[in-house]
Motif scaffolding. Sequence first.
Motif, PDB file in Angstrom:
ATOM      1  N   MET A   1       0.838  -1.187   0.000  1.00  0.00           N
ATOM      2  CA  MET A   1       0.000   0.000   0.000  1.00  0.00           C
ATOM      3  C   MET A   1       0.873   1.237   0.000  1.00  0.00           C
ATOM      4  SD  MET A   1      -2.855  -1.232   2.808  1.00  0.00           S
ATOM      5  CE  MET A   1      -3.654   0.372   2.836  1.00  0.00           C
ATOM      6  N   ARG A   2       0.547   2.174  -0.885  1.00  0.00           N
ATOM      7  CA  ARG A   2       1.318   3.400  -1.007  1.00  0.00           C
ATOM      8  C   ARG A   2       0.384   4.605  -0.865  1.00  0.00           C
ATOM      9  NH1 ARG A   2       6.331   3.302  -2.977  1.00  0.00           N
ATOM     10  NH2 ARG A   2       6.136   5.381  -3.873  1.00  0.00           N
ATOM     11  N   ILE A   3       0.927   5.673  -0.287  1.00  0.00           N
ATOM     12  CA  ILE A   3       0.187   6.928  -0.172  1.00  0.00           C
ATOM     13  C   ILE A   3       1.121   8.069  -0.545  1.00  0.00           C
ATOM     14  CG2 ILE A   3      -1.429   6.115   1.590  1.00  0.00           C
ATOM     15  CD1 ILE A   3       1.057   8.390   2.975  1.00  0.00           C
ATOM     16  N   THR A   4       0.533   9.235  -0.824  1.00  0.00           N
ATOM     17  CA  THR A   4       1.332  10.437  -1.008  1.00  0.00           C
ATOM     18  C   THR A   4       1.482  11.112   0.343  1.00  0.00           C
ATOM     19  OG1 THR A   4       0.542  10.746  -3.281  1.00  0.00           O
ATOM     20  CG2 THR A   4       1.494  12.658  -2.167  1.00  0.00           C
ATOM     21  N   ASP A   5       2.706  11.188   0.833  1.00  0.00           N
ATOM     22  CA  ASP A   5       2.968  11.777   2.137  1.00  0.00           C
ATOM     23  C   ASP A   5       2.879  13.296   2.022  1.00  0.00           C
ATOM     24  OD1 ASP A   5       3.844  12.545   4.624  1.00  0.00           O
ATOM     25  OD2 ASP A   5       5.738  11.439   4.554  1.00  0.00           O
ATOM     26  N   ALA A   6       1.916  13.890   2.726  1.00  0.00           N
ATOM     27  CA  ALA A   6       1.723  15.343   2.638  1.00  0.00           C
ATOM     28  C   ALA A   6       2.925  16.101   3.196  1.00  0.00           C
ATOM     29  CB  ALA A   6       0.461  15.735   3.403  1.00  0.00           C
ATOM     30  N   ARG A   7       3.714  15.472   4.023  1.00  0.00           N
ATOM     31  CA  ARG A   7       4.868  16.157   4.604  1.00  0.00           C
ATOM     32  C   ARG A   7       6.011  16.293   3.605  1.00  0.00           C
ATOM     33  NH1 ARG A   7       3.133  13.223   9.447  1.00  0.00           N
ATOM     34  NH2 ARG A   7       2.489  14.796  10.979  1.00  0.00           N
ATOM     35  N   GLY A  11       5.449   9.911  -2.993  1.00  0.00           N
ATOM     36  CA  GLY A  11       4.824   8.640  -2.716  1.00  0.00           C
ATOM     37  C   GLY A  11       5.672   7.843  -1.742  1.00  0.00           C
ATOM     38  N   THR A  12       5.008   7.179  -0.810  1.00  0.00           N
ATOM     39  CA  THR A  12       5.742   6.388   0.168  1.00  0.00           C
ATOM     40  C   THR A  12       4.954   5.127   0.494  1.00  0.00           C
ATOM     41  OG1 THR A  12       6.786   6.421   2.362  1.00  0.00           O
ATOM     42  CG2 THR A  12       4.695   7.565   2.154  1.00  0.00           C
ATOM     43  N   GLU A  13       5.659   4.072   0.740  1.00  0.00           N
ATOM     44  CA  GLU A  13       5.014   2.821   1.112  1.00  0.00           C
ATOM     45  C   GLU A  13       4.655   2.857   2.588  1.00  0.00           C
ATOM     46  OE1 GLU A  13       5.902  -2.012   1.057  1.00  0.00           O
ATOM     47  OE2 GLU A  13       7.226  -0.610  -0.004  1.00  0.00           O
ATOM     48  N   ILE A  14       3.468   2.376   2.914  1.00  0.00           N
ATOM     49  CA  ILE A  14       3.052   2.318   4.313  1.00  0.00           C
ATOM     50  C   ILE A  14       3.799   1.168   4.976  1.00  0.00           C
ATOM     51  CG2 ILE A  14       1.122   1.906   5.874  1.00  0.00           C
ATOM     52  CD1 ILE A  14      -0.717   3.120   3.785  1.00  0.00           C
ATOM     53  N   ARG A  15       4.526   1.482   6.028  1.00  0.00           N
ATOM     54  CA  ARG A  15       5.337   0.480   6.727  1.00  0.00           C
ATOM     55  C   ARG A  15       4.958   0.462   8.205  1.00  0.00           C
ATOM     56  NH1 ARG A  15       9.527  -1.320   3.603  1.00  0.00           N
ATOM     57  NH2 ARG A  15      10.046  -0.071   1.744  1.00  0.00           N
ATOM     58  N   PRO A  16       4.098  -0.458   8.613  1.00  0.00           N
ATOM     59  CA  PRO A  16       3.769  -0.560  10.043  1.00  0.00           C
ATOM     60  C   PRO A  16       5.008  -0.910  10.866  1.00  0.00           C
ATOM     61  CG  PRO A  16       2.236  -1.837   8.682  1.00  0.00           C
ATOM     62  CD  PRO A  16       3.371  -1.434   7.792  1.00  0.00           C
ATOM     63  N   PRO A 125       5.168  10.354  11.666  1.00  0.00           N
ATOM     64  CA  PRO A 125       4.698   9.360  10.707  1.00  0.00           C
ATOM     65  C   PRO A 125       4.260  10.027   9.409  1.00  0.00           C
ATOM     66  CG  PRO A 125       3.003   9.796  12.321  1.00  0.00           C
ATOM     67  CD  PRO A 125       4.226  10.538  12.781  1.00  0.00           C
ATOM     68  N   PRO A 126       4.171   9.271   8.326  1.00  0.00           N
ATOM     69  CA  PRO A 126       3.615   9.828   7.088  1.00  0.00           C
ATOM     70  C   PRO A 126       2.209  10.369   7.334  1.00  0.00           C
ATOM     71  CG  PRO A 126       4.572   7.661   6.696  1.00  0.00           C
ATOM     72  CD  PRO A 126       4.541   7.856   8.181  1.00  0.00           C
ATOM     73  N   LEU A 165     -18.426  11.641  -2.351  1.00  0.00           N
ATOM     74  CA  LEU A 165     -17.086  12.003  -1.888  1.00  0.00           C
ATOM     75  C   LEU A 165     -16.013  11.135  -2.542  1.00  0.00           C
ATOM     76  CD1 LEU A 165     -17.810  12.641   1.899  1.00  0.00           C
ATOM     77  CD2 LEU A 165     -17.197  14.346   0.181  1.00  0.00           C
ATOM     78  N   PHE A 166     -16.350   9.904  -2.881  1.00  0.00           N
ATOM     79  CA  PHE A 166     -15.397   9.035  -3.565  1.00  0.00           C
ATOM     80  C   PHE A 166     -15.097   9.523  -4.981  1.00  0.00           C
ATOM     81  CE2 PHE A 166     -16.600   5.016  -0.983  1.00  0.00           C
ATOM     82  CZ  PHE A 166     -15.628   5.305  -0.042  1.00  0.00           C
ATOM     83  N   GLY A 167     -15.934  10.391  -5.518  1.00  0.00           N
ATOM     84  CA  GLY A 167     -15.777  10.818  -6.903  1.00  0.00           C
ATOM     85  C   GLY A 167     -14.634  11.789  -7.141  1.00  0.00           C
ATOM     86  N   THR A 168     -14.000  12.280  -6.084  1.00  0.00           N
ATOM     87  CA  THR A 168     -12.882  13.224  -6.190  1.00  0.00           C
ATOM     88  C   THR A 168     -11.711  12.678  -5.398  1.00  0.00           C
ATOM     89  OG1 THR A 168     -14.413  15.092  -6.351  1.00  0.00           O
ATOM     90  CG2 THR A 168     -12.138  15.596  -5.757  1.00  0.00           C
ATOM     91  N   PRO A 169     -10.479  12.736  -5.936  1.00  0.00           N
ATOM     92  CA  PRO A 169      -9.317  12.277  -5.157  1.00  0.00           C
ATOM     93  C   PRO A 169      -9.281  12.930  -3.783  1.00  0.00           C
ATOM     94  CG  PRO A 169      -8.667  12.742  -7.419  1.00  0.00           C
ATOM     95  CD  PRO A 169     -10.089  13.205  -7.285  1.00  0.00           C
ATOM     96  N   HIS A 170      -8.943  12.158  -2.773  1.00  0.00           N
ATOM     97  CA  HIS A 170      -9.118  12.619  -1.393  1.00  0.00           C
ATOM     98  C   HIS A 170      -8.268  13.833  -1.049  1.00  0.00           C
ATOM     99  CE1 HIS A 170      -5.744   9.660  -1.037  1.00  0.00           C
ATOM    100  NE2 HIS A 170      -5.245  10.623  -0.306  1.00  0.00           N
ATOM    101  N   HIS A 171      -7.186  14.072  -1.781  1.00  0.00           N
ATOM    102  CA  HIS A 171      -6.345  15.226  -1.464  1.00  0.00           C
ATOM    103  C   HIS A 171      -6.848  16.514  -2.117  1.00  0.00           C
ATOM    104  CE1 HIS A 171      -4.740  14.857  -5.533  1.00  0.00           C
ATOM    105  NE2 HIS A 171      -4.617  13.559  -5.307  1.00  0.00           N
ATOM    106  N   ALA A 172      -7.818  16.405  -3.027  1.00  0.00           N
ATOM    107  CA  ALA A 172      -8.313  17.564  -3.772  1.00  0.00           C
ATOM    108  C   ALA A 172      -9.581  18.121  -3.123  1.00  0.00           C
ATOM    109  CB  ALA A 172      -8.599  17.181  -5.219  1.00  0.00           C
ATOM    110  N   PRO A 173      -9.843  19.425  -3.282  1.00  0.00           N
ATOM    111  CA  PRO A 173     -11.112  19.974  -2.789  1.00  0.00           C
ATOM    112  C   PRO A 173     -12.285  19.349  -3.535  1.00  0.00           C
ATOM    113  CG  PRO A 173      -9.539  21.717  -3.349  1.00  0.00           C
ATOM    114  CD  PRO A 173      -8.974  20.452  -3.889  1.00  0.00           C
ATOM    115  N   VAL A 174     -13.409  19.238  -2.847  1.00  0.00           N
ATOM    116  CA  VAL A 174     -14.609  18.704  -3.486  1.00  0.00           C
ATOM    117  C   VAL A 174     -15.787  19.610  -3.138  1.00  0.00           C
ATOM    118  CG1 VAL A 174     -15.075  17.139  -1.540  1.00  0.00           C
ATOM    119  CG2 VAL A 174     -16.110  16.683  -3.764  1.00  0.00           C
ATOM    120  N   GLU A 175     -16.589  19.887  -4.140  1.00  0.00           N
ATOM    121  CA  GLU A 175     -17.806  20.666  -3.928  1.00  0.00           C
ATOM    122  C   GLU A 175     -19.003  19.750  -4.098  1.00  0.00           C
ATOM    123  OE1 GLU A 175     -20.205  24.617  -5.612  1.00  0.00           O
ATOM    124  OE2 GLU A 175     -18.423  23.868  -6.671  1.00  0.00           O
TER     125      GLU A 175
END
Length: 269
Positions: A1-7, A11-16, A125-126, A165-175
């Motif tokens: 699983m990978r996410i874009t780290d806002a910090r 892109g970074t892999e999730i590492r528990p 953490p990421p 809400l699923f219709g827009t990427p979670h990092h983007a604003p949604v109206e």
Amino acid sequence: MRITDARTGRGTEIRPRRAGLLRVRTLVGGPGRPFDLSDLRALLVTDLLLRTGEIRHLQVTTSLGHPATDPQEVKLLQRDAGLLGIHPPADDESGAADLEVRAHRAGPAAPPAAPEHAPEAGEPPPCIEVGPVTAPFPPDTSGLPSPLAALSPAGPEPLAVRLALFGTPHHAPVELTAESLAEAQATLQRWRRVVTEAARTVSRPPFADAVQRAFDGFADDLDPAPALRLLDELSTRPELPTGAVFETFVRVDQVLALELSRDVGWSPR
């Protein structure tokens, strides 16, 4: 699983830190402001992360971080989250986190208790930064604020809000507009009709490649778009074996959680 780290913006892999266990902390709210749809969206992103982890045989625990807030406001936020099919946080502001999900304009939360195995100092953490949400109607300010109150005049069921809400990427604003919510409601009803009709036929294995594409999207920065495209395509392909269509919808809905099979076996009197 990978996410874009806002910090870092990368892109970074999730590492528990502990094998098989992912601890996620959701940061919501801000000093002097009520919870709103942006906070609810952050909880939805966490729920999508949890469900994606589960299908990959990963245990996910969640906690909630927020500024000092009226407990009744927290209860209303959690109530609205439940209406959207969001798993409630397992605990509140406790322990370390392997990953943070931060709502738009979320303020600092009370510091969590010192974990048994803390990361090195200065190594946060990421973080997934969730974009803001605007709604077509102002919330009711006559009583305690409820995030979903900004949508009540539009009349959609809560799971249609989840789909919208699923219709827009979670990092983007949604109206969220009356039109987009009505479209989400219509799509939800159409998909449920497909599932209900397909359930009346002989079951067949799901379309494995299609399911894998959907699940790969969830694992790549929590992107539901491939899954939504898949279900839309299946709903317009009557020549496909309906038993496989049914199983594919049900399998993908394990993560989307739109209750697509809830009308199976029900018939109006």
